[in-house]
Structures are given as C-alpha cells and as structure tokens.
Design a protein around this motif. Structure first.
Motif, PDB file in Angstrom:
ATOM      1  N   ALA A   1       6.567  -3.335  10.034  1.00  0.00           N
ATOM      2  CA  ALA A   1       5.133  -3.029   9.982  1.00  0.00           C
ATOM      3  C   ALA A   1       4.868  -1.535   9.890  1.00  0.00           C
ATOM      4  O   ALA A   1       3.802  -1.117   9.419  1.00  0.00           O
ATOM      5  CB  ALA A   1       4.440  -3.597  11.222  1.00  0.00           C
ATOM      6  N   ASP A   2       5.832  -0.707  10.323  1.00  0.00           N
ATOM      7  CA  ASP A   2       5.647   0.752  10.280  1.00  0.00           C
ATOM      8  C   ASP A   2       6.066   1.367   8.949  1.00  0.00           C
ATOM      9  O   ASP A   2       5.840   2.570   8.730  1.00  0.00           O
ATOM     10  CB  ASP A   2       6.462   1.412  11.395  1.00  0.00           C
TER      11      ASP A   2
ATOM     12  N   TYR B   1       3.385   3.330   6.883  1.00  0.00           N
ATOM     13  CA  TYR B   1       3.003   4.681   7.308  1.00  0.00           C
ATOM     14  C   TYR B   1       3.881   5.733   6.637  1.00  0.00           C
ATOM     15  O   TYR B   1       3.390   6.709   6.052  1.00  0.00           O
ATOM     16  CB  TYR B   1       3.139   4.809   8.831  1.00  0.00           C
TER      17      TYR B   1
ATOM     18  N   HIS C   1       2.260 -12.571   5.737  1.00  0.00           N
ATOM     19  CA  HIS C   1       1.413 -11.426   6.068  1.00  0.00           C
ATOM     20  C   HIS C   1       0.278 -11.240   5.067  1.00  0.00           C
ATOM     21  O   HIS C   1      -0.405 -10.214   5.088  1.00  0.00           O
ATOM     22  CB  HIS C   1       2.251 -10.140   6.129  1.00  0.00           C
TER      23      HIS C   1
ATOM     24  N   SER D   1      -1.311   3.564   5.538  1.00  0.00           N
ATOM     25  CA  SER D   1      -1.678   3.347   6.934  1.00  0.00           C
ATOM     26  C   SER D   1      -2.597   2.137   7.075  1.00  0.00           C
ATOM     27  O   SER D   1      -2.446   1.331   8.011  1.00  0.00           O
ATOM     28  CB  SER D   1      -2.368   4.594   7.500  1.00  0.00           C
ATOM     29  N   LEU D   2      -3.549   2.019   6.160  1.00  0.00           N
ATOM     30  CA  LEU D   2      -4.461   0.872   6.189  1.00  0.00           C
ATOM     31  C   LEU D   2      -3.696  -0.431   5.987  1.00  0.00           C
ATOM     32  O   LEU D   2      -3.951  -1.432   6.672  1.00  0.00           O
ATOM     33  CB  LEU D   2      -5.527   1.038   5.106  1.00  0.00           C
TER      34      LEU D   2
ATOM     35  N   ALA E   1      -0.486  -0.980   6.648  1.00  0.00           N
ATOM     36  CA  ALA E   1       0.333  -1.238   7.837  1.00  0.00           C
ATOM     37  C   ALA E   1      -0.523  -1.791   8.973  1.00  0.00           C
ATOM     38  O   ALA E   1      -0.098  -2.701   9.706  1.00  0.00           O
ATOM     39  CB  ALA E   1       1.034   0.051   8.275  1.00  0.00           C
ATOM     40  N   TRP E   2      -1.719  -1.253   9.143  1.00  0.00           N
ATOM     41  CA  TRP E   2      -2.631  -1.756  10.181  1.00  0.00           C
ATOM     42  C   TRP E   2      -3.054  -3.185   9.892  1.00  0.00           C
ATOM     43  O   TRP E   2      -3.108  -4.030  10.797  1.00  0.00           O
ATOM     44  CB  TRP E   2      -3.845  -0.834  10.276  1.00  0.00           C
ATOM     45  N   ALA E   3      -3.327  -3.475   8.607  1.00  0.00           N
ATOM     46  CA  ALA E   3      -3.756  -4.824   8.237  1.00  0.00           C
ATOM     47  C   ALA E   3      -2.671  -5.853   8.510  1.00  0.00           C
ATOM     48  O   ALA E   3      -2.968  -7.009   8.829  1.00  0.00           O
ATOM     49  CB  ALA E   3      -4.152  -4.856   6.756  1.00  0.00           C
ATOM     50  N   GLN E   4      -1.418  -5.439   8.408  1.00  0.00           N
ATOM     51  CA  GLN E   4      -0.316  -6.365   8.659  1.00  0.00           C
ATOM     52  C   GLN E   4      -0.267  -6.825  10.112  1.00  0.00           C
ATOM     53  O   GLN E   4       0.323  -7.861  10.417  1.00  0.00           O
ATOM     54  CB  GLN E   4       1.011  -5.700   8.301  1.00  0.00           C
ATOM     55  N   THR E   5      -0.896  -6.057  11.011  1.00  0.00           N
ATOM     56  CA  THR E   5      -0.873  -6.401  12.432  1.00  0.00           C
ATOM     57  C   THR E   5      -2.066  -7.251  12.853  1.00  0.00           C
ATOM     58  O   THR E   5      -2.148  -7.642  14.019  1.00  0.00           O
ATOM     59  CB  THR E   5      -0.852  -5.120  13.280  1.00  0.00           C
ATOM     60  N   ARG E   6      -3.005  -7.517  11.935  1.00  0.00           N
ATOM     61  CA  ARG E   6      -4.205  -8.282  12.297  1.00  0.00           C
ATOM     62  C   ARG E   6      -4.429  -9.446  11.325  1.00  0.00           C
ATOM     63  O   ARG E   6      -5.539  -9.678  10.857  1.00  0.00           O
ATOM     64  CB  ARG E   6      -5.424  -7.356  12.350  1.00  0.00           C
TER      65      ARG E   6
END
Length: 514
Positions: A72-73, A76, A323, A449-450, A452-457
């Motif tokens: 997920a990182d 970034y 994802h 970054s967007l 990567a963040w979307a992958q967590t939600r």
C-alpha cells in the motif's frame, strides 16, 4: 496595383540574419514546412518518451527497491520518483527560455537532447530509490527544450499554418506520453518476459534498463535532426526605432529596394517577425500580461490533472481487483496505451487544425474539459467487468480520454503563443514551462499518494476505493472548465495575433505595374 508596407530600417537587408531567412520561409501564403515539422516531431518525441516510459513499471521498480514497508505504501514512493523530473524542470525552465531568446532555439534543443541521452540511461541503471530519484531530477533540470520548441513551432509556420505547427508539437508530445509507457510496458523486466533472449545478461541485473536504452537511442536520432532545423532567432546589430520625415525614402528608392529584396529572397511585408530594441521592456511586461497568465493558468491546472491521471491510470490498471484495480500486467497497460496513442495521432493531425480554426482554441479547450468529466466518472466501475467487456470499456475510455487531454494541452500551447509577440515567445514559453512543471511535479506525487490512500479505504461508505481517486480528478477537470471563462482567460487569446513588435513603422502605398 498593390499596396506594400515597407519598414524603414535604414535600407538594411539583414541577409545574414537567420530569423529574417526563417521569416521569408513562413511568409503569408508560404507552403507548409513539412520537413521542418517532421524534424521537430522527432525532437519532441525524444523529449516526451523518457517522461512517461517509467509509469508501467514504476510500481514494480519501487517494489524491487524494497523501500516501501507494504504494498500500500508503494504509491507514495512512486509518486516522488514521478515528480522529481518535473521539479527539476520547474527550477530551470525560465533560465532555458531566456537562453533560447538570447542565443537561439537550436542550442537549447541540442542541450536538451544530450541530457536525455545521459540521464535517462543512468536512470535505467538505477539500483536503489535514491539513484532513480536523482537521475530523474537531473534529467528534468537539464532538459529545458520544450518551451523553446513550442515557440519554434509558431515561428517556422505562416499564420494560416500555425494551428498545424502547434498541433504537431501537441500530437507528438502526447504520442510520446503514450508510446513511452508502451515501451516501458513491453520492455521492462525482459529477463522475465523473454528469458531465452535476455536471461543471464545485463538486463537480468538491471530489469528496467532496456526501455531506457531504447528511448536514449531514439534521442541520438533526434540529436542528428537538430542540425536540419534552421534557427529562427533574429540577429541584428541595431534597429532604428524612430524616424523623421527626412528618413522617408522616395517612391523610386523604395521600388528599387523592394526589387532587391525580392531578388535576394526576403519578404518585405513580413515585418511582424523582426525584433526591436524595446524587447527587454517587453520581456519585463510578461509579468504584467494577464492574457499570458490566463493561458498559463489553463495549461497548469490541466497539466496537474493530466500528470496525476497518467500516474494513477498505470497504478490502477496493474493493482489487484480486490483493491478496485484491473489486475493488468505491464504489457496489458502497454497495449491499451498504444491503441490510445494511434487514435490520438490520427485525431490531432486530421481533425485538430480544422476544429481549432472553426471553434477557436478557447471553446475547444472548454468543450474537451467538460466531456472529460462524465468519462472519468465511469472509470471506477470498470473493475466490475470481465474479459471482452472489460477490454472494450478500457480501450474506448482510454482512447477518448487521451484525445480530449491532448486537445486541451495543444489548445493551451496555442493560447500561450497567441498572448505574446514573437520576440517574447522563448521567455513566455520558458516561464510557462517553469510554472507548469511545479504543477506537474505535484501531479504524480499527489496522484500516487491519493491512490495509496484509496487502497486503504476500499470498504468506505462514501466513495470507496478508487472512486475517491477519480472524484478528485474530476474536481480538477471542473476547475479547468471554470478558468476557460472570463475574467480568468481573456478572449483576446482566442485568435492568432499579428505579433507586431514595437518597431515604429511607416507604410507607403505604391502603384506598381506588374
């Protein structure tokens, strides 16, 4: 009988001035400069290929560096590598544009191609994250030729062919942003994809070297073509900027001068391309030119969108379906972008010039931005499709999105050139490249970054997973639509200007027998 405007320049002919020679070649009614445009297309393609060729394999490259703590990182770190090129260009573009106005367009083009050959090859040899980051930064810092190239495209074309000249730059630039990822997708990790050919070779140790070498090899071809491009910068010792009545020549002397000029192959009615002593004052006025900054604003906002989309599309396409991605391989991404590139090329060469002449660059840019919004909204639902329906949807959407995107970018090139005079274009385009490079540097970093963040939600109640990504892309597209209206973008940029410099001129109407 004919009315001929004759500039009173102390009888000088400027036969040794490369700018005057170029002005004659692109005088009103001159044929299309096909050979020069083809050479310029090769140069632009060599410039754009290394910018985007890394996107299909950037995810895997960063993963291989083992710098990300989790999958997920990866987005970034991929964003930082993608942004480093544009940040370097942001720092140096104004300087390169100023050098192009002082010493000529060709030296800056030459230096830009050399930088591609050196630093793009070093990027292919990157063995860790920091080497990749620094080599991309240096490539952006020393490659400042795009601004002068856009100015040059207008300077080698007559007014009726300027849309074609700018379209060639926009088309080949956009084509490079498509072919580049295709090369990266097909040629990255060759020892894995084609083990019989590349196993136990240097490409097994450096899995991302082959696409870098191919783009650097093409840059060597472009280096040769720079010698076939004529310089367009005017070089005059002195130009008189004011006249008294005694300076007005007689009708007979003017007729003799006209005949001499025509015999020597110089246009006497193409005075708009001659520079003036007041050019330094004009350069300072760039900072007070709202038409220029309104045009740059359109260019910057859409470039932010375009770079973020380019980064996100490749990451989204290769990410797992669980994802919200498409589970494509890098070769699949290359196939999609290759088809998109061919379609975009056909559109730009055949349809963009007549559409621009009919609608004007402002309306065409606005319409393309509006159409992008519903198209992007459909992207997040494609992960629900399978097999033929998936490929049909992705190919159709990618083709249309890239056509609309390159239309907006090419339209903004034309708006910027319309907002300044010829002797300001190098600095104006350098200024626009510097400002837009900052936006383009933000684009991949923000996009990565967007993403990567979307992958967590992926299980969020509102705009889950990649839906939030395409929602933010649409917000930027909507902002692009808004800034195409007044007062942000003056209507004076919509039509080509005569680009007359600040030379005090007089004209004499002569009755001539042919």
């Amino acid at each position: 009988m004919a009315d001929i405007k004759v500039p009173l320049l102390e009888g000088k002919e400027y036969k040794d001035c490369p700018g005057c020679k170029a002005s004659y070649l692109c005088r009103k009614g001159a044929p299309r400069p096909i050979k020069q445009l083809l050479y310029l297309a090769v140069l632009v393609l060599a410039n754009s290929l290394p910018i985007s060729s890394l996107y299909p394999f950037l995810y895997f490259m960063v993963r291989d560096f083992h710098i990300a703590k989790s999958d997920a990182d990866i987005g970034y770190y991929a964003g930082f590598v993608g942004s480093s090129f544009m940040f370097g260009r942001f720092l140096t573009s104004v300087a390169w544009g100023t050098l192009a106005d002082k010493y000529g367009r060709r030296p800056v083009m030459f230096a830009g191609v050399i930088s591609v050959i050196i630093f793009n090859t070093l990027f292919g040899f990157s063995s860790n994250f920091w080497m990749a980051l620094v080599s991309r930064f240096l490539l952006g810092s020393f490659n400042g030729m795009l601004g002068p190239v856009k100015a040059y495209a207008s300077e080698i074309c007559s007014e009726e062919h300027q849309a074609l000249g700018v379209a060639v730059v926009g088309t080949t630039w956009g084509l490079g942003l498509i072919v580049g990822p295709a090369l990266g997708g097909y040629l990255a990790q060759p020892a894995i994809k084609y083990p019989k050919l590349f196993d136990n070779t240097v490409f097994a140790q450096f899995p991302y070297l082959l696409p870098s070498l191919c783009t650097s090899g093409f840059a060597i071809v472009a280096l040769v073509t720079t010698f076939g491009l004529p310089e367009t910068l005017h070089r005059h010792d002195k130009i008189k900027t004011s006249y008294s009545e005694k300076d007005i020549p007689s009708k007979a002397s003017v007729e003799v001068r006209i005949d001499d000029e025509v015999e020597k192959g110089f246009a006497v009615d193409d005075t708009e391309r001659l520079p003036s002593e007041g050019s330094q004052t004009q350069q300072k006025s760039l900072w007070r030119s709202w038409p220029l900054f309104g045009s740059i604003l359109v260019y910057c906002i859409w470039s932010l969108h375009d770079m973020a989309y380019t980064e996100i599309f490749s990451l989204w396409a290769v990410s797992p379906k669980k994802h919200g991605g498409l589970s494509f391989t890098s070769s699949d991404v290359g196939n999609v972008l290759s088809v998109s590139g061919f379609s975009m090329l056909v559109f730009q060469l055949l349809l963009f010039p007549p559409l621009t002449n009919f609608l004007g660059p402002i309306y065409l840019t606005r319409l393309s931005s509006i159409l992008s919004i519903p198209l992007l909204a459909a992207y997040s639902y494609m992960s629900r499709l399978e097999n033929l329906s998936l490929w049909t949807a992705v190919l159709s959407a990618s083709v249309l999105k890239n056509v609309l995107s390159v239309t907006i970018l090419t339209g903004s090139f034309l708006l910027i050139n319309n907002s300044v005079t010829q002797d300001q274009r190098g600095a104006a385009n350098g200024l626009s490249m510097s400002i837009v490079s900052l936006f383009k540097a933000i684009g991949p970093a923000a996009g990565g970054s967007l993403f990567a963040w979307a992958q967590t939600r992926t299980n969020a109640a509102i705009l889950p997973g990649d839906e939030i990504v395409f929602f933010f892309l649409n917000l930027v597209a909507l902002l692009t639509v808004l800034v195409t209206f007044e007062p942000f973008l003056p209507r004076s940029t919509d039509k080509p200007k005569t680009n007359m410099p600040n030379i005090v001129q007089r004209s004499t109407s002569l009755d001539r027998h042919h």
